[in-house]
Design an enzyme around this catalytic site. Structure first.
Site, PDB file in Angstrom:
ATOM      1  N   ALA A 172      -5.087  -5.158  -0.310  1.00 26.33           N
ATOM      2  CA  ALA A 172      -5.299  -3.735  -0.048  1.00 26.33           C
ATOM      3  C   ALA A 172      -4.330  -2.888  -0.870  1.00 26.33           C
ATOM      4  O   ALA A 172      -3.179  -3.283  -1.105  1.00 26.33           O
ATOM      5  CB  ALA A 172      -5.105  -3.453   1.441  1.00 26.33           C
ATOM      6  N   PHE A 173      -4.821  -1.733  -1.329  1.00 26.48           N
ATOM      7  CA  PHE A 173      -4.012  -0.788  -2.096  1.00 26.48           C
ATOM      8  C   PHE A 173      -3.435  -1.412  -3.372  1.00 26.48           C
ATOM      9  O   PHE A 173      -2.356  -1.069  -3.809  1.00 26.48           O
ATOM     10  CB  PHE A 173      -2.893  -0.188  -1.233  1.00 26.48           C
ATOM     11  CG  PHE A 173      -3.393   0.418   0.051  1.00 26.48           C
ATOM     12  CD1 PHE A 173      -4.141   1.585   0.032  1.00 26.48           C
ATOM     13  CD2 PHE A 173      -3.150  -0.212   1.266  1.00 26.48           C
ATOM     14  CE1 PHE A 173      -4.624   2.129   1.221  1.00 26.48           C
ATOM     15  CE2 PHE A 173      -3.627   0.329   2.448  1.00 26.48           C
ATOM     16  CZ  PHE A 173      -4.377   1.506   2.427  1.00 26.48           C
ATOM     17  N   ARG A 174      -4.180  -2.397  -3.919  1.00 21.61           N
ATOM     18  CA  ARG A 174      -3.794  -3.094  -5.152  1.00 21.61           C
ATOM     19  C   ARG A 174      -2.491  -3.886  -5.002  1.00 21.61           C
ATOM     20  O   ARG A 174      -1.832  -4.218  -5.988  1.00 21.61           O
ATOM     21  CB  ARG A 174      -3.722  -2.120  -6.333  1.00 21.61           C
ATOM     22  CG  ARG A 174      -5.023  -1.346  -6.541  1.00 21.61           C
ATOM     23  CD  ARG A 174      -5.099  -0.646  -7.860  1.00 21.61           C
ATOM     24  NE  ARG A 174      -5.087  -1.549  -8.993  1.00 21.61           N
ATOM     25  CZ  ARG A 174      -6.145  -2.249  -9.426  1.00 21.61           C
ATOM     26  NH1 ARG A 174      -7.293  -2.171  -8.786  1.00 21.61           N
ATOM     27  NH2 ARG A 174      -6.048  -3.026 -10.466  1.00 21.61           N
ATOM     28  N   LEU A 175      -2.115  -4.205  -3.767  1.00 21.83           N
ATOM     29  CA  LEU A 175      -0.941  -5.046  -3.518  1.00 21.83           C
ATOM     30  C   LEU A 175      -1.410  -6.494  -3.436  1.00 21.83           C
ATOM     31  O   LEU A 175      -1.429  -7.121  -2.375  1.00 21.83           O
ATOM     32  CB  LEU A 175      -0.228  -4.596  -2.240  1.00 21.83           C
ATOM     33  CG  LEU A 175       0.289  -3.159  -2.278  1.00 21.83           C
ATOM     34  CD1 LEU A 175       0.912  -2.781  -0.950  1.00 21.83           C
ATOM     35  CD2 LEU A 175       1.291  -2.991  -3.421  1.00 21.83           C
TER      36      LEU A 175
END
Length: 197
Positions: A172-175
């Site tokens: 999520a959120f490019r993490l």
């Protein structure tokens, strides 16, 4: 989080099995990156045909562009992208030829049309017309009309022995989660580290 194991092939096998069950087309498709004589990289899709502790195997025309690249500079990178699972696996390492026996066995398992095509296609070279290709297919089909089609001498396999394998999983959120395995050679144990996304 990606489940870390001591053997990256164990993790790859689990991910590959999941991809085989979920990917709509060709879970064995992988991008192959090679380097040309002037140092320019080239990438294309090929199919994984086998893998084990010895490496990851694919087959091609040795006279093709990728064949010439790998024979002159036997190092490569592979990338699996399984979109339905939101996962990637990257591999880098030296490349060697498969044995003639391995290539013969795989070639014999291919559909007859694909066997004839391996003879007919002058892969990566200029094609004057589609008719010229169809004519060559017809000629080699007639030549090998009866009995087994032998493997062309210029058609065989390569095996990439990874010294780097990186597992990437979307977050999520490019993490994203990234787990890297490295070793200096096939005789050395793997070391692992997690990477920033």
């Amino acid at each position: 989080m990606i489940r870390e194991t001591t053997d990256p092939l164990e993790l790859f096998a689990a991910w590959y099995a999941e991809a085989s069950a979920s990917e709509p087309n060709d879970p064995s498709a992988m991008a192959l990156a090679t380097v040309g004589p002037d140092g320019t990289p080239a990438v294309r899709m090929v199919l994984l045909k086998d893998y084990d502790a010895a490496g990851f195997v694919f087959y091609t025309n040795y006279e093709s562009r990728k064949g010439n690249h790998l024979l002159a500079h036997p190092k490569a990178a592979l990338l699996f992208h399984w979109k339905s699972l939101r996962r990637q696996v990257r591999l880098e390492g030296p490349v060697t030829k498969t044995t003639a026996a391995e290539a013969d066995a795989y070639f014999a398992s291919r559909a007859r049309g694909s066997q004839v095509g391996a003879w007919a296609s002058e892969q990566s070279r200029p094609l004057e017309s589609r008719f010229a290709l169809e004519k060559r297919v017809a000629e080699f089909g007639a030549k090998h009309l009866v009995g087994a089609v032998p493997r062309p001498p210029h058609w065989s396999g390569f095996r990439l022995q990874p010294t780097l394998i990186e597992f990437w999983q979307d977050g999520a959120f490019r993490l994203h989660d990234r787990l890297e395995y490295r070793r200096g050679s096939a005789a050395e144990p793997w070391t692992t580290r997690t990477l920033y996304p």
